[in-house]
Design a protein around this motif. Structure first.
Motif, PDB file in Angstrom:
ATOM      1  N   LEU A 137       4.197  -3.097 -14.862  1.00 31.94           N
ATOM      2  CA  LEU A 137       4.646  -1.711 -14.704  1.00 31.94           C
ATOM      3  C   LEU A 137       4.036  -1.031 -13.476  1.00 31.94           C
ATOM      4  O   LEU A 137       4.376   0.107 -13.169  1.00 31.94           O
ATOM      5  N   VAL A 138       3.152  -1.775 -12.799  1.00 27.68           N
ATOM      6  CA  VAL A 138       2.389  -1.184 -11.698  1.00 27.68           C
ATOM      7  C   VAL A 138       2.815  -1.797 -10.373  1.00 27.68           C
ATOM      8  O   VAL A 138       2.852  -3.018 -10.213  1.00 27.68           O
ATOM      9  N   ALA A 139       3.132  -0.928  -9.417  1.00 26.93           N
ATOM     10  CA  ALA A 139       3.501  -1.386  -8.065  1.00 26.93           C
ATOM     11  C   ALA A 139       2.266  -1.711  -7.252  1.00 26.93           C
ATOM     12  O   ALA A 139       2.219  -2.719  -6.562  1.00 26.93           O
ATOM     13  N   LEU A 140       1.240  -0.851  -7.315  1.00 27.58           N
ATOM     14  CA  LEU A 140       0.024  -1.041  -6.523  1.00 27.58           C
ATOM     15  C   LEU A 140      -1.204  -0.551  -7.275  1.00 27.58           C
ATOM     16  O   LEU A 140      -1.148   0.458  -7.979  1.00 27.58           O
ATOM     17  N   VAL A 141      -2.294  -1.267  -7.078  1.00 30.81           N
ATOM     18  CA  VAL A 141      -3.624  -0.746  -7.385  1.00 30.81           C
ATOM     19  C   VAL A 141      -4.394  -0.883  -6.083  1.00 30.81           C
ATOM     20  O   VAL A 141      -4.480  -1.973  -5.505  1.00 30.81           O
ATOM     21  N   VAL A 142      -4.917   0.253  -5.618  1.00 28.76           N
ATOM     22  CA  VAL A 142      -5.590   0.292  -4.321  1.00 28.76           C
ATOM     23  C   VAL A 142      -7.028   0.747  -4.517  1.00 28.76           C
ATOM     24  O   VAL A 142      -7.271   1.769  -5.172  1.00 28.76           O
ATOM     25  N   LEU A 143      -7.964  -0.011  -3.960  1.00 32.84           N
ATOM     26  CA  LEU A 143      -9.346   0.440  -3.887  1.00 32.84           C
ATOM     27  C   LEU A 143      -9.431   1.320  -2.652  1.00 32.84           C
ATOM     28  O   LEU A 143      -9.315   0.844  -1.525  1.00 32.84           O
ATOM     29  N   GLU A 144      -9.580   2.627  -2.878  1.00 33.68           N
ATOM     30  CA  GLU A 144      -9.553   3.589  -1.786  1.00 33.68           C
ATOM     31  C   GLU A 144     -10.875   3.603  -1.021  1.00 33.68           C
ATOM     32  O   GLU A 144     -11.863   3.034  -1.469  1.00 33.68           O
ATOM     33  N   THR A 145     -10.871   4.280   0.102  1.00 34.25           N
ATOM     34  CA  THR A 145     -12.066   4.323   0.951  1.00 34.25           C
ATOM     35  C   THR A 145     -13.232   5.049   0.282  1.00 34.25           C
ATOM     36  O   THR A 145     -14.371   4.854   0.665  1.00 34.25           O
ATOM     37  N   ASN A 146     -12.953   5.856  -0.731  1.00 34.17           N
ATOM     38  CA  ASN A 146     -14.019   6.559  -1.436  1.00 34.17           C
ATOM     39  C   ASN A 146     -14.494   5.798  -2.670  1.00 34.17           C
ATOM     40  O   ASN A 146     -15.289   6.313  -3.446  1.00 34.17           O
ATOM     41  N   GLY A 147     -13.971   4.584  -2.884  1.00 27.92           N
ATOM     42  CA  GLY A 147     -14.400   3.748  -3.997  1.00 27.92           C
ATOM     43  C   GLY A 147     -13.590   3.923  -5.272  1.00 27.92           C
ATOM     44  O   GLY A 147     -13.832   3.232  -6.252  1.00 27.92           O
ATOM     45  N   LYS A 148     -12.650   4.831  -5.282  1.00 29.37           N
ATOM     46  CA  LYS A 148     -11.827   5.037  -6.469  1.00 29.37           C
ATOM     47  C   LYS A 148     -10.612   4.118  -6.448  1.00 29.37           C
ATOM     48  O   LYS A 148     -10.147   3.730  -5.388  1.00 29.37           O
ATOM     49  N   LEU A 149     -10.123   3.801  -7.637  1.00 28.13           N
ATOM     50  CA  LEU A 149      -8.932   2.966  -7.760  1.00 28.13           C
ATOM     51  C   LEU A 149      -7.709   3.847  -7.989  1.00 28.13           C
ATOM     52  O   LEU A 149      -7.683   4.650  -8.918  1.00 28.13           O
ATOM     53  N   SER A 150      -6.727   3.707  -7.136  1.00 27.05           N
ATOM     54  CA  SER A 150      -5.455   4.410  -7.301  1.00 27.05           C
ATOM     55  C   SER A 150      -4.464   3.451  -7.932  1.00 27.05           C
ATOM     56  O   SER A 150      -4.301   2.329  -7.455  1.00 27.05           O
ATOM     57  N   VAL A 151      -3.829   3.903  -9.000  1.00 25.16           N
ATOM     58  CA  VAL A 151      -2.832   3.097  -9.696  1.00 25.16           C
ATOM     59  C   VAL A 151      -1.482   3.768  -9.498  1.00 25.16           C
ATOM     60  O   VAL A 151      -1.289   4.912  -9.904  1.00 25.16           O
ATOM     61  N   ILE A 152      -0.561   3.056  -8.865  1.00 32.49           N
ATOM     62  CA  ILE A 152       0.769   3.592  -8.595  1.00 32.49           C
ATOM     63  C   ILE A 152       1.778   2.783  -9.398  1.00 32.49           C
ATOM     64  O   ILE A 152       1.998   1.608  -9.129  1.00 32.49           O
ATOM     65  N   PRO A 153       2.379   3.434 -10.392  1.00 31.38           N
ATOM     66  CA  PRO A 153       3.350   2.712 -11.216  1.00 31.38           C
ATOM     67  C   PRO A 153       4.633   2.434 -10.436  1.00 31.38           C
ATOM     68  O   PRO A 153       4.975   3.153  -9.501  1.00 31.38           O
ATOM     69  N   THR A 154       5.323   1.410 -10.830  1.00 28.41           N
ATOM     70  CA  THR A 154       6.582   1.037 -10.191  1.00 28.41           C
ATOM     71  C   THR A 154       7.564   2.204 -10.204  1.00 28.41           C
ATOM     72  O   THR A 154       8.247   2.462  -9.210  1.00 28.41           O
ATOM     73  N   SER A 155       7.588   2.940 -11.300  1.00 31.44           N
ATOM     74  CA  SER A 155       8.520   4.058 -11.428  1.00 31.44           C
ATOM     75  C   SER A 155       8.215   5.196 -10.455  1.00 31.44           C
ATOM     76  O   SER A 155       9.069   6.037 -10.214  1.00 31.44           O
ATOM     77  N   GLN A 156       7.011   5.219  -9.887  1.00 30.11           N
ATOM     78  CA  GLN A 156       6.622   6.295  -8.974  1.00 30.11           C
ATOM     79  C   GLN A 156       6.380   5.803  -7.552  1.00 30.11           C
ATOM     80  O   GLN A 156       5.904   6.564  -6.710  1.00 30.11           O
ATOM     81  N   ALA A 157       6.705   4.555  -7.270  1.00 31.44           N
ATOM     82  CA  ALA A 157       6.429   3.981  -5.945  1.00 31.44           C
ATOM     83  C   ALA A 157       7.258   4.624  -4.845  1.00 31.44           C
ATOM     84  O   ALA A 157       6.839   4.662  -3.680  1.00 31.44           O
ATOM     85  N   GLY A 158       8.398   5.140  -5.183  1.00 31.08           N
ATOM     86  CA  GLY A 158       9.245   5.808  -4.199  1.00 31.08           C
ATOM     87  C   GLY A 158       9.555   4.915  -3.019  1.00 31.08           C
ATOM     88  O   GLY A 158       9.763   3.704  -3.144  1.00 31.08           O
ATOM     89  N   SER A 159       9.550   5.510  -1.834  1.00 28.73           N
ATOM     90  CA  SER A 159       9.858   4.757  -0.624  1.00 28.73           C
ATOM     91  C   SER A 159       8.702   3.900  -0.152  1.00 28.73           C
ATOM     92  O   SER A 159       8.869   3.085   0.756  1.00 28.73           O
TER      93      SER A 159
END
Length: 166
Positions: A137-159
Motif C-alpha cells: 500500500l506504500v509507494a515510498l518510505v524515505v529516510l529524510e535529512t532530519n532522520g525522520k521516516l516519511s511514508v507515502i502511500p500509493t493512494s497519495q503518491a500523485g505525480s
C-alpha cells in the motif's frame, strides 16, 4: 538537600526570565529557520541552544552576559550556516545529508536499509505507525535529512513531484 542558599534561588528567579526573553528575541531576529530542524546540523544547534540556556540559568560560573553572548553567537552561526548552505552547493552537501529511499512501490531496498543501518522490522514499524497494514500500500518510505521516516502511500503518491530528487 532542597537548596544550598537563598542567593542561588534568587539568581535563578532573576536570570531565567531574562535569559528566556533574550533567547526569544534572538530567535525572532534570526527567523524560523534557526529551529527548523531540517537536518541533523539543525538539531544539534537546537540542542546546543537549550543546553546553553540551561547552563546560563543554573550555573553560577556563567554570567548572564556570557550566556546571552553564547546564545546570540550560536543563533548567528546557525543563520550564517543556513544562508551559506542555500547559496554554496559544496557547503550544502557538507552540512546536509541526502534523503534515502528505503522502500519503493512496496519493495524494501535492502542495500539502502543496510547502508542506513535500519532493519526491515523498523521499516515495517514505520509503515504501521503511518496507519498502513501492508507494504504493498506504500509507494515510498524515505529516510529524510532530519532522520525522520516519511511514508507515502500509493493512494497519495500523485505525480511524484515531491520525490523528484530521490
Amino acid at each position: 538537600m532542597f537548596y544550598d542558599n537563598l542567593t542561588g534561588l534568587l539568581r535563578v528567579l532573576v536570570v531565567a526570565p531574562l535569559a528566556y526573553v533574550w533567547l526569544i528575541a534572538v530567535l525572532r531576529v534570526t527567523g524560523k529557520r534557526t529551529l527548523a530542524q531540517l537536518n541533523a546540523f539543525d538539531f544539534i544547534v537546537t540542542v546546543a541552544l537549550g543546553s546553553t540556556l540551561a547552563t546560563v540559568v543554573l550555573s553560577n560560573s556563567v554570567s548572564l552576559a556570557e550566556g546571552a553572548l553564547a546564545l546570540g553567537l550560536l543563533a548567528l552561526l546557525q543563520l550564517v550556516a543556513a544562508w551559506a548552505s542555500v547559496h554554496v552547493s559544496a557547503l550544502r552537501r557538507a552540512v546536509t545529508a541526502e534523503p534515502s529511499v528505503l522502500l519503493r512501490d512496496g519493495r524494501p531496498d535492502l542495500d539502502a536499509l543496510l547502508a542506513q543501518r535500519i532493519t526491515e522490522q523498523s521499516l515495517r514499524q514505520s509503515v504501521r505507525s503511518a496507519g498502513y497494514g501492508g507494504l504493498e500500500l506504500v509507494a515510498l518510505v524515505v529516510l529524510e535529512t532530519n532522520g525522520k521516516l516519511s511514508v507515502i502511500p500509493t493512494s497519495q503518491a500523485g505525480s511524484g513531484s515531491a520525490s523528484i530528487d530521490l
